[in-house]
Design a protein around this motif. Sequence first.
Motif, PDB file in Angstrom:
ATOM      1  N   THR A 107      50.145  37.878  41.400  1.00  0.00           N
ATOM      2  CA  THR A 107      50.705  37.475  40.111  1.00  0.00           C
ATOM      3  C   THR A 107      52.038  38.169  39.849  1.00  0.00           C
ATOM      4  O   THR A 107      52.936  37.596  39.239  1.00  0.00           O
ATOM      5  CB  THR A 107      49.724  37.821  38.974  1.00  0.00           C
ATOM      6  N   TYR A 108      52.162  39.404  40.304  1.00  0.00           N
ATOM      7  CA  TYR A 108      53.357  40.213  40.064  1.00  0.00           C
ATOM      8  C   TYR A 108      53.898  40.746  41.390  1.00  0.00           C
ATOM      9  O   TYR A 108      53.167  40.815  42.379  1.00  0.00           O
ATOM     10  CB  TYR A 108      53.039  41.408  39.158  1.00  0.00           C
ATOM     11  N   TYR A 155      46.379  42.019  42.260  1.00  0.00           N
ATOM     12  CA  TYR A 155      47.370  41.140  41.627  1.00  0.00           C
ATOM     13  C   TYR A 155      48.835  41.506  41.894  1.00  0.00           C
ATOM     14  O   TYR A 155      49.716  40.692  41.647  1.00  0.00           O
ATOM     15  CB  TYR A 155      47.130  41.101  40.119  1.00  0.00           C
TER      16      TYR A 155
END
Length: 216
Positions: A107-108, A155
């Motif tokens: 996600t990041y 993530y």
Amino acid sequence: MAISAASVKELREKTGAGMLDCKKALDQADGDIQKAMDILREKGLSAAAKKAGRIASEGVVESYIHAGGKIGVLVEVNCETDFVALTDDFKAFVKDIAMHIAASNPTYVSREEVSAEDLEREREVLKNQALNEGKPANIVEKMVEGRLSKYYEEYCLLEQQFIKDPDKTIADLVNEKVGTIGENISIRRFVRFELGEGLEKKEENFAEEVQAQLKN
């Protein structure tokens, strides 16, 4: 303890530091590679640490398409010079990063990108999980911090295990490449598309598929 030549070589490849510095760091860390990497960074001897503050504004935007057009990734990876950006070695490195993103769906880029809102929401979920497990209130906070590390590993791209070599994180991969090419490298941003994302569909394990392809 005796430090093997293989350990010194591995540390040198990961950091770009000198052989003698690597040997001393391993001695100090009792042979622990990760601790030795930290020691070199603290002393400013890691190639990645030395170059981290240098401007990296060149680079490439690479794409990766998988499964007959079902998964697509665009990623921007920066380096310091156009000369390096145009090399086959750098392009192959960026292609590997794009393929990893397709497989692992981060996600990041880094934990620093996690918003305060998302972090607080995750803390609350983890806190309630610990309490529901009947853990004493006085150790819940320590448990939350420990489980947050797992959250980052899942993530945040730089903290994920590299799909082609799970013994390395993406951050390790970047540091190794910094040591090899002699320039600062920064994974700036990425976007990942998956056909039908959010819609009901058959479950597939792309990570396992990649591993199977590598064995062939």
